[in-house]
Scaffold this motif. Sequence first.
Motif, PDB file in Angstrom:
ATOM      1  N   GLY A 298       0.803  -1.215   0.000  1.00 33.14           N
ATOM      2  CA  GLY A 298       0.000   0.000   0.000  1.00 33.14           C
ATOM      3  C   GLY A 298       0.838   1.268   0.000  1.00 33.14           C
ATOM      4  O   GLY A 298       0.500   2.242  -0.680  1.00 33.14           O
TER       5      GLY A 298
ATOM      6  N   ALA B 110      -4.450   3.375  -1.625  1.00 35.47           N
ATOM      7  CA  ALA B 110      -4.033   1.979  -1.752  1.00 35.47           C
ATOM      8  C   ALA B 110      -5.204   1.023  -1.646  1.00 35.47           C
ATOM      9  O   ALA B 110      -5.301   0.045  -2.387  1.00 35.47           O
ATOM     10  CB  ALA B 110      -2.999   1.648  -0.689  1.00 35.47           C
TER      11      ALA B 110
ATOM     12  N   LEU C 261      -3.395   4.505   4.144  1.00 31.80           N
ATOM     13  CA  LEU C 261      -3.630   3.777   2.892  1.00 31.80           C
ATOM     14  C   LEU C 261      -5.037   4.004   2.353  1.00 31.80           C
ATOM     15  O   LEU C 261      -5.318   3.662   1.208  1.00 31.80           O
ATOM     16  CB  LEU C 261      -3.415   2.274   3.108  1.00 31.80           C
ATOM     17  CG  LEU C 261      -2.071   1.827   3.681  1.00 31.80           C
ATOM     18  CD1 LEU C 261      -2.010   0.312   3.741  1.00 31.80           C
ATOM     19  CD2 LEU C 261      -0.921   2.384   2.835  1.00 31.80           C
TER      20      LEU C 261
END
Length: 441
Positions: free
Chosen positions: A189, A199, A255
């Motif tokens: 990520g 991500a 992420l």
Amino acid sequence: MRRSRNRAALTGAVALSLTLAATACGGGTTGASGSGGSGKKTLTYWASNQGASIEADKKVLQPELDRFEKETGIEVKLEVVPWSDLLNRILTATTSGQGPDVLNIGNTWSASLQAGGALLPWDAKAFGKIGGRDRFVESALGSTGAPGKDPAAVPLYSMAYALYYNKEMFRQAGITKPPATWDELVATGKRLTAKGGSAIGVEGGNLSNNIHQVYVLGKQHGADFFTPDGKADFTSDGAVAAVKQYVDLMAAHKLVAPGNAEYAQNQSLSDFAKDRTAMVLWRTPSATFASQGMTEDEWGVAPAPVPSGSPGQGTSVNSMVAGINMAVFRNTKNLDGAFRFVKFMTSDEEQKTLNKAYGSMPPVKGAQADPAFATPSLAVIRDTLATSAVPLPQIPEESQFETVVGTAVKELFADAAAGRPVTTASVRAKLDKAQQQMPNQ
């Protein structure tokens, strides 16, 4: 990206209010909809939102309902209900005694709704009206109600969670394979976010999805969220660690985009299909990807991560047993029509049609044998269901569990999105508050 970023997303419908639901769908069918009426027979059907939008579901379902009407003379009045509203709508109908004739329920709610008494029990006689219990896969029947009782519903779609990833975004970041562990997911990520975008996507405002994720993470941390005698155990070290790990995808690792804290109607799938997010943990989303112009060669699928990298049982569980069940509201005025409709929807041919449309696995044995359900992507789902998935607790308090702990996770995502710290102490405090809201605490 190879695809145009100007693809039009299908438009979702505005959810109806609970008040409108209670009045517009009161008492199931009305007027001449029962037997012996002079007008056209009708049924009301609440379907869960399975596709990219409510309108997308209508496009899948309405032709099938029209075919049922042509075969039987029974008109089915369809309402597709967003997941963010569905449980509350059902609970309101259960309390008032005024609901649809037939409805979809998340299979995790079966025991809770069974305890409420509003759904028709599926005893041997009822199963006989739709071809018999033996037509269904046993694992799917395991999430239709409390053990030892007649099921509250019959299986309609079977699903499991997996990790879906955008092949082009992975290629541009120099990533050659999907992550198999959570440490690998975080490392992957960070490489993806370095290239821009997010991500991984989450549905932070979706209480049921929150529960699905943290329950599995709880298993990986050795926690069950309930004691063996069925009492809430939300503040164990493993449960706290599981919730914090999930929220930390946004709070600590960055992420997840902050806007995901409010997602509750499959927006994370739309972001994925539009190349805004590189990964998503979901259950059979291929139909949604296709509806938004994403071809199958543009995404890959792998088992959801586990600490060891090898899915299995115990701390290597990587999915709950997901799925949709179909129930009959006990107060229906057209019981014969409701049975005929359930029989139609669970017939081999209709199961093939619907599960192909949604990219899910049929829980009906005759339909599951179709070669269409042996594709590489569905093989991951089938293997997960067979080897590394576990059902959520089939106990009456399960729906309260989803509501109170799902809300705690939603609030923690809101904290993370606002930049407020998410600590072990703050997670434990949220879960302790949730536990106090459970019965018999």
